[in-house]
Design an enzyme around this catalytic site. Structure first.
Site, mmCIF file in Angstrom:
data_model
loop_
_atom_site.group_PDB
_atom_site.id
_atom_site.type_symbol
_atom_site.label_atom_id
_atom_site.label_comp_id
_atom_site.label_asym_id
_atom_site.label_seq_id
_atom_site.Cartn_x
_atom_site.Cartn_y
_atom_site.Cartn_z
ATOM 1 N N TYR A 157 -2.239 -1.213 10.474
ATOM 2 C CA TYR A 157 -2.269 -1.667 9.077
ATOM 3 C C TYR A 157 -0.998 -1.236 8.347
ATOM 4 O O TYR A 157 -0.368 -2.051 7.643
ATOM 5 C CB TYR A 157 -3.498 -1.087 8.385
ATOM 6 N N SER A 216 0.837 -1.207 0.000
ATOM 7 C CA SER A 216 0.000 0.000 0.000
ATOM 8 C C SER A 216 0.866 1.249 0.000
ATOM 9 O O SER A 216 1.967 1.254 0.565
ATOM 10 C CB SER A 216 -0.904 0.019 1.238
#
Length: 252
Positions: free
Chosen positions: A143, A130
């Site tokens: 995360y 990401s």
């Protein structure tokens, strides 16, 4: 690699994984679409498609999947789970789930296919992480940490496997309104958010849902994965999506 090559993609039930499986099928590849709860109906029928059950947090499940898949030419570690919320409110059991899936699941899947790649002196591993690892956002600390660990793991592993002609690459998607990340992230967020964070949290989630600025679409990720798998000259980190490209440019 030829169109007759085989790719194993994890997390294919929706989002990036599903679109990537479609993309490779359209290109003539054999696709092993792995998902926690197998669903044949989400992909077009094809003699080149196999749908297999896979829980990346379960070593026995990984072994069964890799054995059933047989020889493959590329592994795409796409399976992942989101988590959002102020750290004070994070349940550590939920945090463990995030790391078990995003980080250790990626490591375990890679470990399971490396013997065949090394022995053939060929193969590609693509790990989907990401752009929050490049441009951090609030409420995503757990995360982000799980994905940043995969970045570091991937870049080190690439050096380790280069003598065996095995390539390892990263695809970094941006913010996507077309995946289940938001719902999954909120599902794992504690309902007991401290009042001090309430207004801030609402504002961040509103920004995440905003589509008036550049975002990433599943097709962007599929194309980036395709580049990572098929182009030996592809860079180590490939941003996927307009916002991801902007984040990568800013980070440089």
């Amino acid at each position: 690699m030829s169109p007759a090559s085989t790719v194993l993609i994890t997390g294919c039930s929706s989002g990036f994984g599903l679109e990537t499986a479609r993309f490779f099928l359209d290109k003539g590849w054999r696709v092993v679409a792995a998902m926690r709860t197998p669903r044949e109906d989400v992909l077009p029928p094809s003699e080149r498609l196999r749908v297999l059950p896979l829980d990346v947090t379960d070593i026995a499940s990984i072994r069964r999947c890799v054995d059933a898949a047989g020889p493959i030419d590329a592994l795409v570690n796409n399976a992942g789970v989101g988590m959002a919320g102020p750290l004070e409110a994070i349940d550590l059991n939920h945090a463990r789930t995030v790391y078990e899936t995003n980080t250790l699941g990626t490591i375990a899947m890679t470990q399971a296919v490396l013997p065949q790649f090394r022995q053939r002196r060929a193969g590609v591993v693509v790990n989907v992480t990401s752009t929050v690892t490049l441009a951090p956002l609030p409420l995503l600390s757990v995360y982000t940490g799980s994905k940043a660990a995969v970045n570091a793991f991937t870049e080190s592993l690439a050096l380790e496997l280069a003598p065996f002609d095995v390539r390892v690459r990263l695809v970094l998607p941006g913010r996507s309104p077309s995946t289940s990340f938001g719902n999954n992230a909120r599902r794992l967020m504690s309902e007991d958010v401290p009042e001090a964070y309430a207004e801030f949290t609402q504002g961040v989630f509103a920004a995440i849902r905003d589509t008036s600025t550049p975002v990433t679409y599943a097709e962007d990720v599929a194309e980036a994965v395709w580049q990572a798998v098929t182009d030996p000259a592809a860079p180590m980190r490939i941003p996927a999506g307009a916002d991801a490209v902007a984040a990568a440019t800013a980070a440089r």
